[in-house]
Scaffold this active site. Structure first.
Site, PDB file in Angstrom:
ATOM      1  N   LYS A 181     -83.559  26.348 -12.857  1.00  0.00           N
ATOM      2  CA  LYS A 181     -83.819  27.654 -12.222  1.00  0.00           C
ATOM      3  C   LYS A 181     -84.666  27.499 -10.958  1.00  0.00           C
ATOM      4  CE  LYS A 181     -85.802  29.594 -15.812  1.00  0.00           C
ATOM      5  NZ  LYS A 181     -85.643  28.641 -16.937  1.00  0.00           N
ATOM      6  N   ARG A 231     -87.446  37.674 -19.967  1.00  0.00           N
ATOM      7  CA  ARG A 231     -87.183  36.621 -20.941  1.00  0.00           C
ATOM      8  C   ARG A 231     -86.978  37.181 -22.337  1.00  0.00           C
ATOM      9  NH1 ARG A 231     -89.657  32.262 -18.358  1.00  0.00           N
ATOM     10  NH2 ARG A 231     -89.454  30.246 -19.342  1.00  0.00           N
ATOM     11  N   ARG A 284     -89.949  15.085 -15.248  1.00  0.00           N
ATOM     12  CA  ARG A 284     -90.242  16.190 -14.329  1.00  0.00           C
ATOM     13  C   ARG A 284     -91.678  16.188 -13.817  1.00  0.00           C
ATOM     14  NH1 ARG A 284     -88.502  22.416 -15.359  1.00  0.00           N
ATOM     15  NH2 ARG A 284     -89.916  22.415 -17.132  1.00  0.00           N
ATOM     16  N   ARG A 309     -96.297  19.012 -16.348  1.00  0.00           N
ATOM     17  CA  ARG A 309     -96.706  20.160 -17.153  1.00  0.00           C
ATOM     18  C   ARG A 309     -97.023  19.730 -18.582  1.00  0.00           C
ATOM     19  NH1 ARG A 309     -92.078  24.512 -15.844  1.00  0.00           N
ATOM     20  NH2 ARG A 309     -92.565  25.022 -18.008  1.00  0.00           N
ATOM     21  N   ARG A 362     -90.016  25.557 -27.063  1.00  0.00           N
ATOM     22  CA  ARG A 362     -89.573  26.443 -25.977  1.00  0.00           C
ATOM     23  C   ARG A 362     -88.079  26.715 -26.088  1.00  0.00           C
ATOM     24  NH1 ARG A 362     -91.506  22.971 -21.255  1.00  0.00           N
ATOM     25  NH2 ARG A 362     -90.294  24.398 -19.970  1.00  0.00           N
TER      26      ARG A 362
HETATM   27  P1  ATP Z   1     -88.216  26.092 -15.675  1.00  0.00           P
HETATM   28  O1  ATP Z   1     -87.717  24.851 -16.285  1.00  0.00           O
HETATM   29  O2  ATP Z   1     -87.235  26.718 -14.761  1.00  0.00           O
HETATM   30  O3  ATP Z   1     -89.555  25.939 -15.079  1.00  0.00           O
HETATM   31  P2  ATP Z   1     -89.191  27.057 -18.086  1.00  0.00           P
HETATM   32  O4  ATP Z   1     -88.562  27.980 -19.032  1.00  0.00           O
HETATM   33  O5  ATP Z   1     -89.323  25.652 -18.498  1.00  0.00           O
HETATM   34  O6  ATP Z   1     -88.362  27.158 -16.808  1.00  0.00           O
HETATM   35  P3  ATP Z   1     -91.363  28.599 -16.914  1.00  0.00           P
HETATM   36  O7  ATP Z   1     -90.426  29.641 -16.475  1.00  0.00           O
HETATM   37  O8  ATP Z   1     -92.134  27.897 -15.886  1.00  0.00           O
HETATM   38  O9  ATP Z   1     -90.653  27.466 -17.766  1.00  0.00           O
HETATM   39  O10 ATP Z   1     -92.343  29.244 -17.992  1.00  0.00           O
HETATM   40  C1  ATP Z   1     -93.332  28.476 -18.632  1.00  0.00           C
HETATM   41  C2  ATP Z   1     -93.974  29.266 -19.746  1.00  0.00           C
HETATM   42  O11 ATP Z   1     -94.597  30.450 -19.204  1.00  0.00           O
HETATM   43  C3  ATP Z   1     -93.038  29.787 -20.821  1.00  0.00           C
HETATM   44  O12 ATP Z   1     -92.789  28.826 -21.826  1.00  0.00           O
HETATM   45  C4  ATP Z   1     -93.823  31.004 -21.352  1.00  0.00           C
HETATM   46  O13 ATP Z   1     -94.846  30.600 -22.227  1.00  0.00           O
HETATM   47  C5  ATP Z   1     -94.470  31.554 -20.109  1.00  0.00           C
HETATM   48  N1  ATP Z   1     -93.637  32.607 -19.473  1.00  0.00           N
HETATM   49  C6  ATP Z   1     -93.079  32.564 -18.227  1.00  0.00           C
HETATM   50  N2  ATP Z   1     -92.377  33.686 -17.972  1.00  0.00           N
HETATM   51  C7  ATP Z   1     -92.474  34.463 -19.086  1.00  0.00           C
HETATM   52  C8  ATP Z   1     -91.958  35.733 -19.474  1.00  0.00           C
HETATM   53  N3  ATP Z   1     -91.161  36.447 -18.656  1.00  0.00           N
HETATM   54  N4  ATP Z   1     -92.269  36.202 -20.696  1.00  0.00           N
HETATM   55  C9  ATP Z   1     -93.048  35.508 -21.540  1.00  0.00           C
HETATM   56  N5  ATP Z   1     -93.565  34.307 -21.245  1.00  0.00           N
HETATM   57  C10 ATP Z   1     -93.296  33.777 -20.039  1.00  0.00           C
HETATM   58 MG    MG Z   2     -89.424  27.439 -13.369  1.00  0.00          MG
END
Ligand code: ATP
Ligand code: MG
Length: 216
Positions: free
Chosen positions: A15, A89, A123, A156, A167
């Site tokens: 993303k 989400r 990553r 991270r 996750r």
């Molecule tokens: P990417 O790999 O694209 O970074 P991702 O799903 O691994 O996506 P992030 O989008 O960076 O990770 O989100 C990291 C964490 O932040 C999530 O696991 C969650 O705990 C929290 N988070 C982010 N956005 C939301 C949301 N809309 N609702 C609830 N928690 C969120």
């Molecule tokens: Mg992201």
């Protein structure tokens, strides 16, 4: 002109990478919920302190917290052309957003599960910009440093294998239903591929139906 969009996809589906290409090609404003939460954690804000305990466990931050936060961020945007990444989400977040703002298109990235799990291992991210590198296929020019600013990259904490599985489980249970929410609205576009380089041209050609390409 107004253009409002959301990008969906499992953790590490690309993303962030696809979003930054969209921003570059079409000049949209970009709100990445995870990036913004990580900056709040780093700066020790009240929101950051709340979010930290959830993120570290691989759990979603509560809906009311996220809806408040993203609503405020959206209000601060100067343009009406934007891309949300990482929000909504849950179906409840999607409903809250839809009630204040209809969307033009929702992009869903579909990447095989085994590739996702592999990918998080290598990553590295540049926190201020959200730029993402991977030591396996998209390494920074200097190890551990951002190509553009030369600043440090971080791994991270929630990218460790155990938390990644949590996750992915949260994604299956809570986020996957969001895809259907938008399918039912008739605005969902799906893109399959094993890499961002494979997915990007397809995304670009769809967006060209909505937006003019930026001259750079
Ligand atoms: P990417 O790999 O694209 O970074 P991702 O799903 O691994 O996506 P992030 O989008 O960076 O990770 O989100 C990291 C964490 O932040 C999530 O696991 C969650 O705990 C929290 N988070 C982010 N956005 C939301 C949301 N809309 N609702 C609830 N928690 C969120
Ligand atoms: Mg992201």
């Amino acid at each position: 002109m107004a253009f409002r969009s959301v990008i969906l996809g499992a953790p590490a589906s690309g993303k962030g990478t696809i979003s930054s290409r969209i921003v570059k090609a079409f000049g949209l404003e970009h709100i990445a919920s995870g990036d913004r939460l990580r900056i709040n954690i780093k700066e020790n804000t009240p929101l950051g302190n709340t979010a930290k305990s959830y993120i570290e466990k691989g759990l979603l931050v509560p809906d009311d917290v996220m809806v408040n936060f993203i609503s405020k961020e959206l209000q601060q945007l100067k343009k009406n052309t934007w891309l949300l990444d990482g929000f909504p989400r849950t179906v409840s977040q999607a409903e809250a957003l839809w009630s204040v703002q209809k969307l033009d298109v929702v992009l869903n990235l579909v990447v095989p599960f085994n590739i996702i799990v592999d990918r998080v291992k290598g990553r590295w991210v540049h926190l201020p910009s959200g730029r993402v590198y991977n030591t396996d296929f998209n390494a920074p020019k200097v190890p551990g440093k951002d190509d553009i600013t030369g600043e440090d990259l971080i791994q991270r904490k929630d990218d460790n294998p155990e938390i990644v599985l949590k996750r992915l489980e949260q994604y299956e249970n809570l986020t996957r239903p969001v895809i259907n929410f938008y399918k039912n609205k008739g605005i969902l576009k799906e893109f399959e591929g094993k890499s961002s380089d494979e997915i990007w041209p397809k995304v670009k050609s769809v967006l060209l139906n909505y937006l003019p390409e930026q001259k750079s």
